[in-house]
Design a protein around this motif. Structure first.
Motif: not given
Length: 276
Positions: A154-163, A172-180, A186-193
């Protein structure tokens, strides 16, 4: 060992070997200068000319993989990694690159997942290796990927931050919105092309470089990478013809300080196109 027979007159030896074996130019020169090539049983030079009927024996095996070079100079080498190959280890990209160029010291600076394609950075000497490892550690290089993901964000461009937590036993790895406990930021920036209905093409900038980060982070927000057998689902993957994840490292942009002897890389375009 390869035995070859020349079928034409006045053929340059080095070109003849290149045309008949999957060996790089520098590898061929080293083999000839090292006496590992014989013409009619006699050692010779790289600029020797062959005649029809000459027998050439090369004491080396062909490298079956073609090495696609993106950029190289005396200090660095950037090549494309195919899917299904590790960067390090036995029969890895690093070992094949050294064999292809007839080198004894070409070291991988960064790694890509086995089934991720794209550019890998190599150092050609110890000084370059130290500088480049520090460069990646200090985030003095922007790393860009392209990926095909399920759906359209939905967001055509976003700076994603998580843990992110790495489970080494499960690979395997697991992602969380909160620090555990045990989770790293982690930080991942994307843009829909481009949008294609039930999937889309993204440009992704990797800010941190954790294991499986892009794959896990995109799956976490509901847009797994097509063909990803670990973080997507069989139901989604069954809709598309990908046997491995559609993820490719397409560009590096260096931001080295002026005092670095590799600062000239700041002005070099190190870029490729995604195979999908």
């Amino acid at each position: 060992m390869e035995k070859l027979s020349c079928t034409t007159d006045n053929t340059l030896l080095s070109e003849f070997i290149s045309d008949n074996m999957s060996l790089g130019f520098y590898r061929i020169k080293k083999l000839i200068s090292g006496g590992q090539v014989k013409v009619n049983g006699v050692r010779t030079r790289a600029d020797a000319r062959l005649e029809k009927g000459d027998e050439v024996v090369v004491y080396a095996d062909s490298v079956k993989l073609k090495i696609n070079v993106v950029y190289r100079d005396d200090n660095v080498l950037f090549v494309e990694k195919p899917s299904g190959m590790e960067v390090l280890g036995e029969k890895s990209l690093e070992s094949l690159v050294n064999k292809f160029f007839g080198a004894s010291y070409i070291k991988a600076v960064n790694r890509l997942d086995r089934n991720t394609t794209g550019i890998v950075c190599f150092a050609k000497n110890q000084k370059s290796l130290e500088q480049l490892l520090n460069c990646f550690k200090q985030r003095q290089v922007d790393k860009f990927y392209e990926a095909l993901v399920y759906g359209v964000p939905k967001q055509k461009q976003a700076d994603l931050k998580a843990f992110l937590f790495k489970d080494a036993k499960q690979s395997r790895v697991y992602v969380s919105d909160v620090k555990k406990t045990g989770y790293l930021p982690i930080e991942t920036i994307y843009k829909v092309k481009e949008e294609y209905g039930n999937y889309s093409r993204l440009q992704i900038k990797l800010v941190t470089g954790r294991t499986h980060q892009i794959r896990a982070h995109m799956a976490y927000i509901g847009h797994p990478i097509l063909g990803d057998g670990k973080y997507s689902s069989n139901k989604i993957n069954g809709l598309f013809p990908f046997k491995s994840q559609a993820l490719c490292a397409v560009e590096y942009k260096f931001k080295l300080p002026a005092e670095s002897f590799l600062s000239y890389l700041n002005n070099i375009e190190i870029k490729t196109k995604a195979p999908f």
